[in-house]
Design an enzyme around this catalytic site. Structure first.
Site, PDB file in Angstrom:
ATOM      1  N   ASP A  12       0.859  -1.167   0.000  1.00  0.00           N
ATOM      2  CA  ASP A  12       0.000   0.000   0.000  1.00  0.00           C
ATOM      3  C   ASP A  12       0.909   1.235   0.000  1.00  0.00           C
ATOM      4  OD1 ASP A  12      -2.388   1.613   0.437  1.00  0.00           O
ATOM      5  OD2 ASP A  12      -1.660   1.836   2.487  1.00  0.00           O
ATOM      6  N   ALA A  13       0.364   2.377  -0.354  1.00  0.00           N
ATOM      7  CA  ALA A  13       1.196   3.586  -0.440  1.00  0.00           C
ATOM      8  C   ALA A  13       1.073   4.477   0.788  1.00  0.00           C
ATOM      9  CB  ALA A  13       0.836   4.377  -1.698  1.00  0.00           C
ATOM     10  N   TYR A  14      -0.108   5.030   1.021  1.00  0.00           N
ATOM     11  CA  TYR A  14      -0.284   6.090   2.023  1.00  0.00           C
ATOM     12  C   TYR A  14      -0.389   5.511   3.435  1.00  0.00           C
ATOM     13  CZ  TYR A  14      -1.185   8.521  -2.301  1.00  0.00           C
ATOM     14  OH  TYR A  14      -1.065   9.027  -3.564  1.00  0.00           O
ATOM     15  N   ARG A  43      -8.226  12.684   6.575  1.00  0.00           N
ATOM     16  CA  ARG A  43      -7.925  11.301   6.197  1.00  0.00           C
ATOM     17  C   ARG A  43      -9.115  10.388   6.467  1.00  0.00           C
ATOM     18  NH1 ARG A  43      -5.567   7.549   3.001  1.00  0.00           N
ATOM     19  NH2 ARG A  43      -4.499   5.885   4.146  1.00  0.00           N
ATOM     20  N   SER A 119      -2.279   0.883  -4.876  1.00  0.00           N
ATOM     21  CA  SER A 119      -2.896   1.951  -4.088  1.00  0.00           C
ATOM     22  C   SER A 119      -4.165   2.463  -4.737  1.00  0.00           C
ATOM     23  CB  SER A 119      -1.890   3.104  -3.933  1.00  0.00           C
ATOM     24  OG  SER A 119      -2.500   4.248  -3.367  1.00  0.00           O
TER      25      SER A 119
END
Length: 223
Positions: A12-14, A43, A119
């Site tokens: 995953d990225a974030y 978020r 992502s």
């Protein structure tokens, strides 16, 4: 199959590779304590919007979702500043990396692991954010290509299809509990990054292993 047998690592990225807390830190000088609160509300709303069923005729556009969530967060905190809003959005195109990311990805590649980002971010967001990581990645995969958001199985299928492997051959790594559960339900072997030191009894469904940061991952995979 054990985690040590997985030769594809998908991230995953974030919150996993990209430290989105840097967005709040970049405006802390002007917002003070409100900066972290803003990011937290932003978020949360961003994720809530991504989990909603897509309306007919509306594309799965994470940049749009992020912008709508920021509007909500700024209204919640009674902030009205177009310049601030622009700078905050641009932060998603220049995310900070967690300090161990590059070294950990490099070690995985030395071990023969193929690596990728998977992502919800748009192609533009991910290409910008991962610009400094391309030498350490085989692919950057965006949910935008299937017009869905994680945890839809179609998004996870992108990684299995790209590498031509079965789901159980993939080690999927995420710091987001909902993502861990979705990836595990799809069949990936999932490693949860517990950066916030959440109590063990709150492990996401399907977690095969838990690490505090990415530096621990190569060891789990046999390196």
């Amino acid at each position: 199959m054990t985690l040590a047998a997985a030769k594809v690592c998908v991230f995953d990225a974030y919150g996993t590779l990209f430290d989105i807390g840097g967005i709040a830190r970049s405006v802390q000088g002007e917002l003070g304590d409100k900066a972290e609160t803003l990011l937290r509300v932003w978020r949360r709303r961003q994720l809530e919007l991504s989990w909603l069923p897509l309306r007919a005729g509306v594309a799965a556009d994470f940049w749009r979702v992020t912008d709508e969530a920021l509007e909500f967060a700024m209204e919640t905190l009674r902030l009205d500043d177009r310049g601030l809003r622009h700078r905050l959005m641009e932060g998603w195109l220049r995310p900070e990396l967690y300090p161990e990311v590059i070294q950990s990805l490099s070690r995985l590649r030395e071990m023969g692991c193929r690596t990728a980002i998977l992502s919800n971010g748009t192609v533009r967001m991910l290409e910008a954010g991962a610009a400094g990581l391309r030498a350490h990645l085989d692919a950057v995969l965006s949910a935008q290509s299937v017009q869905r958001f994680k945890p839809d199985p179609l998004v996870y299928q992108l990684a299995a299809t790209h590498f031509g492997v079965t789901p159980e051959s993939v080690c999927f790594v995420s710091a987001n509990a909902w993502d861990v559960s979705g990836a595990a339900a799809f069949g990936f072997q999932v490693v949860w990054i517990n950066r916030d030191n959440v109590s063990p009894e709150k492990l996401p469904l399907g977690t095969k292993a838990t690490v505090a940061n990415l530096a621990e991952l190569p060891v789990i995979l046999g390196g």
